[in-house]
Scaffold this motif. Sequence first.
Motif, PDB file in Angstrom:
ATOM      1  N   PRO A  51      40.193  39.483  45.181  1.00 52.93           N
ATOM      2  CA  PRO A  51      39.639  38.061  44.116  1.00 52.93           C
ATOM      3  C   PRO A  51      39.832  38.272  43.019  1.00 52.93           C
ATOM      4  CG  PRO A  51      38.291  38.258  46.658  1.00 52.93           C
ATOM      5  CD  PRO A  51      39.452  39.449  46.294  1.00 52.93           C
ATOM      6  N   LEU A  53      40.987  41.377  41.935  1.00 51.15           N
ATOM      7  CA  LEU A  53      42.704  41.537  41.185  1.00 51.15           C
ATOM      8  C   LEU A  53      43.783  40.332  41.183  1.00 51.15           C
ATOM      9  CD1 LEU A  53      43.640  44.699  43.627  1.00 51.15           C
ATOM     10  CD2 LEU A  53      43.949  44.657  41.160  1.00 51.15           C
ATOM     11  N   HIS A  54      42.753  39.471  41.786  1.00 47.75           N
ATOM     12  CA  HIS A  54      44.053  38.023  40.961  1.00 47.75           C
ATOM     13  C   HIS A  54      43.647  37.509  40.159  1.00 47.75           C
ATOM     14  CE1 HIS A  54      46.966  37.330  45.178  1.00 47.75           C
ATOM     15  NE2 HIS A  54      46.374  38.431  45.755  1.00 47.75           N
ATOM     16  N   ARG A  55      42.258  37.173  39.942  1.00 41.35           N
ATOM     17  CA  ARG A  55      41.731  36.554  38.594  1.00 41.35           C
ATOM     18  C   ARG A  55      41.989  37.614  37.290  1.00 41.35           C
ATOM     19  NH1 ARG A  55      36.930  36.908  40.163  1.00 41.35           N
ATOM     20  NH2 ARG A  55      36.525  39.055  38.281  1.00 41.35           N
ATOM     21  N   GLU A  57      44.661  38.801  37.197  1.00 37.36           N
ATOM     22  CA  GLU A  57      46.582  39.191  36.544  1.00 37.36           C
ATOM     23  C   GLU A  57      46.580  37.404  36.293  1.00 37.36           C
ATOM     24  OE1 GLU A  57      48.521  38.067  40.502  1.00 37.36           O
ATOM     25  OE2 GLU A  57      50.600  38.856  39.604  1.00 37.36           O
ATOM     26  N   GLN A  58      46.044  36.699  36.564  1.00 39.43           N
ATOM     27  CA  GLN A  58      45.748  35.116  35.816  1.00 39.43           C
ATOM     28  C   GLN A  58      45.370  35.366  34.519  1.00 39.43           C
ATOM     29  OE1 GLN A  58      46.667  32.355  37.422  1.00 39.43           O
ATOM     30  NE2 GLN A  58      47.421  32.707  39.214  1.00 39.43           N
ATOM     31  N   LYS A  59      44.262  36.116  34.267  1.00 41.61           N
ATOM     32  CA  LYS A  59      43.851  36.482  32.940  1.00 41.61           C
ATOM     33  C   LYS A  59      45.167  37.007  31.976  1.00 41.61           C
ATOM     34  CE  LYS A  59      39.080  36.035  33.485  1.00 41.61           C
ATOM     35  NZ  LYS A  59      38.029  36.339  33.432  1.00 41.61           N
ATOM     36  N   ALA A  60      45.791  37.355  32.819  1.00 43.92           N
ATOM     37  CA  ALA A  60      47.340  38.017  32.339  1.00 43.92           C
ATOM     38  C   ALA A  60      46.691  39.446  31.329  1.00 43.92           C
ATOM     39  CB  ALA A  60      47.939  37.590  31.174  1.00 43.92           C
ATOM     40  N   TRP A  61      46.018  40.228  32.280  1.00 44.32           N
ATOM     41  CA  TRP A  61      45.403  41.889  31.314  1.00 44.32           C
ATOM     42  C   TRP A  61      46.303  42.111  32.858  1.00 44.32           C
ATOM     43  CZ3 TRP A  61      39.241  39.654  31.733  1.00 44.32           C
ATOM     44  CH2 TRP A  61      39.027  39.187  30.852  1.00 44.32           C
ATOM     45  N   ILE A  62      46.720  42.123  33.808  1.00 39.12           N
ATOM     46  CA  ILE A  62      47.478  42.783  34.036  1.00 39.12           C
ATOM     47  C   ILE A  62      48.362  41.782  35.284  1.00 39.12           C
ATOM     48  CG2 ILE A  62      45.301  44.659  35.465  1.00 39.12           C
ATOM     49  CD1 ILE A  62      45.299  42.994  37.491  1.00 39.12           C
ATOM     50  N   LYS A  63      49.175  43.307  35.307  1.00 39.12           N
ATOM     51  CA  LYS A  63      50.598  42.389  36.337  1.00 39.12           C
ATOM     52  C   LYS A  63      51.083  43.270  37.009  1.00 39.12           C
ATOM     53  CE  LYS A  63      53.952  44.832  33.159  1.00 39.12           C
ATOM     54  NZ  LYS A  63      53.767  45.190  31.936  1.00 39.12           N
ATOM     55  N   ALA A  64      51.489  42.465  38.151  1.00 36.53           N
ATOM     56  CA  ALA A  64      52.072  43.197  39.457  1.00 36.53           C
ATOM     57  C   ALA A  64      53.082  43.105  39.868  1.00 36.53           C
ATOM     58  CB  ALA A  64      51.102  42.075  40.079  1.00 36.53           C
ATOM     59  N   TYR A  78      50.430  47.525  40.545  1.00 29.16           N
ATOM     60  CA  TYR A  78      49.482  46.978  39.602  1.00 29.16           C
ATOM     61  C   TYR A  78      49.193  47.479  38.688  1.00 29.16           C
ATOM     62  CZ  TYR A  78      47.385  42.643  42.884  1.00 29.16           C
ATOM     63  OH  TYR A  78      47.753  42.153  43.964  1.00 29.16           O
ATOM     64  N   ALA A  83      47.301  43.025  26.640  1.00 30.25           N
ATOM     65  CA  ALA A  83      46.315  42.340  26.333  1.00 30.25           C
ATOM     66  C   ALA A  83      45.356  43.542  27.633  1.00 30.25           C
ATOM     67  CB  ALA A  83      46.041  41.231  26.866  1.00 30.25           C
TER      68      ALA A  83
ATOM     69  N   ARG B   5      51.893  33.665  29.350  1.00 28.87           N
ATOM     70  CA  ARG B   5      51.643  34.482  30.234  1.00 28.87           C
ATOM     71  C   ARG B   5      51.041  33.745  31.664  1.00 28.87           C
ATOM     72  NH1 ARG B   5      54.059  38.914  32.839  1.00 28.87           N
ATOM     73  NH2 ARG B   5      52.327  39.628  33.605  1.00 28.87           N
ATOM     74  N   ARG B   6      49.774  33.667  31.239  1.00 32.03           N
ATOM     75  CA  ARG B   6      48.956  32.332  31.658  1.00 32.03           C
ATOM     76  C   ARG B   6      49.817  31.852  31.615  1.00 32.03           C
ATOM     77  NH1 ARG B   6      43.613  32.841  28.571  1.00 32.03           N
ATOM     78  NH2 ARG B   6      44.683  35.315  27.650  1.00 32.03           N
ATOM     79  N   LEU B   9      52.306  31.851  34.589  1.00 37.89           N
ATOM     80  CA  LEU B   9      51.302  32.329  36.270  1.00 37.89           C
ATOM     81  C   LEU B   9      50.949  31.104  37.306  1.00 37.89           C
ATOM     82  CD1 LEU B   9      50.286  35.828  35.207  1.00 37.89           C
ATOM     83  CD2 LEU B   9      51.452  35.598  36.971  1.00 37.89           C
ATOM     84  N   THR B  63      38.167  36.133  51.700  1.00 39.59           N
ATOM     85  CA  THR B  63      38.659  37.137  50.655  1.00 39.59           C
ATOM     86  C   THR B  63      39.790  36.443  49.862  1.00 39.59           C
ATOM     87  OG1 THR B  63      38.398  38.950  51.490  1.00 39.59           O
ATOM     88  CG2 THR B  63      40.118  39.173  50.255  1.00 39.59           C
ATOM     89  N   GLN B  66      38.877  33.268  48.559  1.00 38.24           N
ATOM     90  CA  GLN B  66      38.732  33.718  47.244  1.00 38.24           C
ATOM     91  C   GLN B  66      40.030  33.745  46.352  1.00 38.24           C
ATOM     92  OE1 GLN B  66      35.903  36.860  47.875  1.00 38.24           O
ATOM     93  NE2 GLN B  66      33.683  34.639  48.207  1.00 38.24           N
ATOM     94  N   ALA B  67      41.012  34.803  46.507  1.00 40.92           N
ATOM     95  CA  ALA B  67      41.814  34.556  46.297  1.00 40.92           C
ATOM     96  C   ALA B  67      42.711  34.304  45.128  1.00 40.92           C
ATOM     97  CB  ALA B  67      42.770  36.363  46.622  1.00 40.92           C
ATOM     98  N   THR B  70      41.300  31.605  42.785  1.00 44.15           N
ATOM     99  CA  THR B  70      41.505  32.182  40.793  1.00 44.15           C
ATOM    100  C   THR B  70      42.993  32.114  40.394  1.00 44.15           C
ATOM    101  OG1 THR B  70      42.924  33.931  41.811  1.00 44.15           O
ATOM    102  CG2 THR B  70      40.755  34.552  41.552  1.00 44.15           C
TER     103      THR B  70
END
Lengths: 109, 881
Positions: A51, A53-55, A57-64, A78, A83, B5-6, B9, B63, B66-67, B70
Amino acid sequence: MGKPNDLVQGTLDLLILKTIAPEPKHGWAIAKRIQQISRDVLQVQQGSLYPALHRLEQKAWIKAKWKETETGRQAKFYSLTAAGRAQLEKEAANWSRLSSAINLVVETT
Amino acid sequence: MAWTRRFWLKLQSLFRRNRNAQQLNDEIQFHLDQQIAENISAGMNREEARHAAMRVFGNATLTKEQARDTWGWNQLEQIAQDFRYGLRSLRKGPGFSAVAILSLALGIMATTAMYSVIYGVVLNPFPYRDVDSLMSVKVWSPDSSRFRLGYTVDQFLEIAERNTIFQGTIASTVSDVVWASGGEPKRLRGNVCTMNTFDVMGVPPLIGRTPAKADSAPGAPAVAVLGYKFWMQQFGGDPSVLGRSMRLNDTVRTVIGVMPPRFMWRGADVYVPIVFHRGEFLEGVHYVHLLGRLKPGVTEAQAETDLRPIIADLKQRDPAAFPEKWRVGLLSFKETFPSGLREVLWILFGAVGMLLLIACANVSNLLLSRAATRQREIALRASLGATRGRLIRQLLTESVLLSTFGGVLGAALAFGALRVILAMVPPDSIPDEAKVAIDRPVLLFTLGISFVTALLFGLAPALHASRAQLITALKESARGPGAGFRRISASGGLVVVEVAMSLVLVVGAVLMMRTVMAIENQSLGIRTDRLLTIRVPLSPQRYPDGPHRTTFFRELLPRVENLPGVASAALSTGMHPFFAGMEAPVEIPGGPQMDTRPVLLREVSRDYMRVFGIALMEGRLFSDADMAAASQWAIVNQSFVHRYFPSSAPLGRMVRIPRLRDELHLADDAFQIVGIVNDVMNRGLTREIAPELYLPYTISGDADFLVVLTNTDPAALSKTVAAQVYALDPDQPVTDVRTLSSRLNDWEYSGPRFSVVLLAVFAALGLTLAVVGVYGVVSNAVAQRTHEIGVRKALGADSGDVLRLVFRFGARFILPGIAIGLAASIAAARVLRSQLWHVSPHDPVALVSVVVLLLSVGFLACWVPARRAMRVDPIVALRYE
């Protein structure tokens, strides 16, 4: 929203960002790495990593990116975005300020 | 660009949900496989390795969930899920859903219909541009509650030309305009107005044009503009009416335009725009109403300062025109043309609000009792990980669904309800321009109301149900001893509120009923049957003065009297029991003191008293000779005698009416009293009888109401009587041909009946809902306490004991409800006071009868479940244990 066991959410974010800073890693490798570096002190329930990691990613701090591993399987790797790198610096600075402050309190009393 | 990007996504996660979910599965499977491989290489066997990997990983399903959270679309997904689930659970309890939806629909129907009337009549009645800046000029005296808005043509021109506060000033009238179209002459409702009327009102014509500058030029052809209703009725909406000539009041005018439907300025059929000049009475207009459009930012004080010197000059020129002490100010458009229904409508709106609250309480109650049967389901959901917030949201979604269905059904029913309400609205009580319909603003209101009600009735049960104790609910069956007592007390509170509010509604309805009965049962002092009334508004062009008018009527009266079926006929300036509008102060020469309060004046022909059955007490009635000579005789009523001759004999005494000297240009304003008649209602049915003076109609010839006493059905004679007028003057129209009882109905009875019928309907609905509420709670309690009742019976309780038990339980809601309701209705009666007549707002008869009514229906609602309780078989009840 789920909370990672024993770890403050922001701390887990910081650890993830720090762990993938040198090179892209997949989830399992990140979990292993955190365990290794912290010499098994930080017992992260591995599942709670995803969760987070996905969060991030949604914030665009990491990319996959899906890539082949050395064993030939597809895995999701990742890596930090620009950013994310900025965020890492900010959080690391915050962390060291906070921990030195706590140290100060703990040692003087 | 982090935010692009956000956003990308987010979109991706919306449209690639399945692929993303698959990838998440793969990702986690990869993780587990890696861990298993590592565990195996550490020496575990396959099975152990898999278990160990799962253990360190934790709950994989959670899990994943929860993922997915997000990704950000879960909320939406859950809401859709809630709706699907809600629909399913409403379908599962069709009886419950039907009752709940129907209750809400009734409440929403009543609220929507009433709101549409309020919106159309009170909130947004006028179609003119920026109505709030349209103002009348009002002159009043601090000593009197009366004020004046009408001015002579000269006064109007003076104010219009000299003021600096208005952008534009218009004059308007409500005039009789005679349209000679070849056949029977028609009297139209005309508005003789200034040329700039349409520009200042700010409404463009529907077709054609409104007067332009060229139309005001000297010698320009005369024009007319038609009202929409008249255009539809007379010309069937034919656009070729433009350019057509109409002979109006002996002037040929060209139709240049038709106004849109809601432009009903002064309710005119036809607008006659003219240029007013000083000293001229065009179209017979002496007095006009003045309306101005205020310049932006002008304050009340500035307006007064601006107008004061103008009025002062006018008063100096004509001292009698304004009172000795006077003030000038502005009166807003809505106050100038108010609806007589305004107050009643707000009261009725309050009543439907209460009805809606009762409906909400009822549905709340239903939801609470349903929550009991759903306790296990809810507990199960909670144990599977649903949070309290999630449960509340889920239950509220069901409420929103209920209220949406209720709202849709209610709005549909409101179309019918509105038609019924409008059919009952008293004539002439709402502005002509008002458009009352269930349209967009009203439907928006309904939508809002539906959601508010969903929260109102849904929140408490949702909070309550979601609080359910997990373990106890799962373990215990709902039937355990003492189960659900907390719930009973919660819904009991709601029932108390329902009973209290329905009592307030019923008290209001009963008070209004007693008012209507008081009005309708009082003695008017006159006969009201077999009377036909007709107005003959003589054209000011062809009958310019008193002698002409008197000659016409002197010929008309015998013609009508001699018709077969006619017993008697009379003329007057206004008829009993209505207020005729003519009032003036009088002086008694040699009298003890001056009493400046006005008395009623009525100019009548010889047989007026006989036609109405007004009894002579002393002296004599008018004779033919009195009429012929326009003699200075007067007849007074008893109230007049009480006020002006408390101790001396009135017959033969003189009465002076100074105002008649000015208004009727009488040389002599002194009249000698020759008779005293019985007091009869003379200012409508709800104001006390005023002192009244009857004078011979021949002094001015102003009397234009013809009252005919018939031997048969009065309505049947209307054609023959009108034919007598046409026989004398084919160009003279007649208007308002109707029986006196239908006038009474429209002007006096329909107003109170309107409020009483609506209040009674709302109260009946409210009471029904409250009774359903009492019944629901009591029968629920009986069902839950079947076991206890069985035990009591087994221990020797008889039917009487059981009945008492149930009634005592019911009394716990009914009695406090009645007590609270009584207190509330005593407070609420203050609002109703203005609508009551000869009935105290705390009328003991009303209060006692309503309490008895509520006690009886309340205990009747307990009686049905009580009988069920009495029939409980102890063996059966105990066997369940």
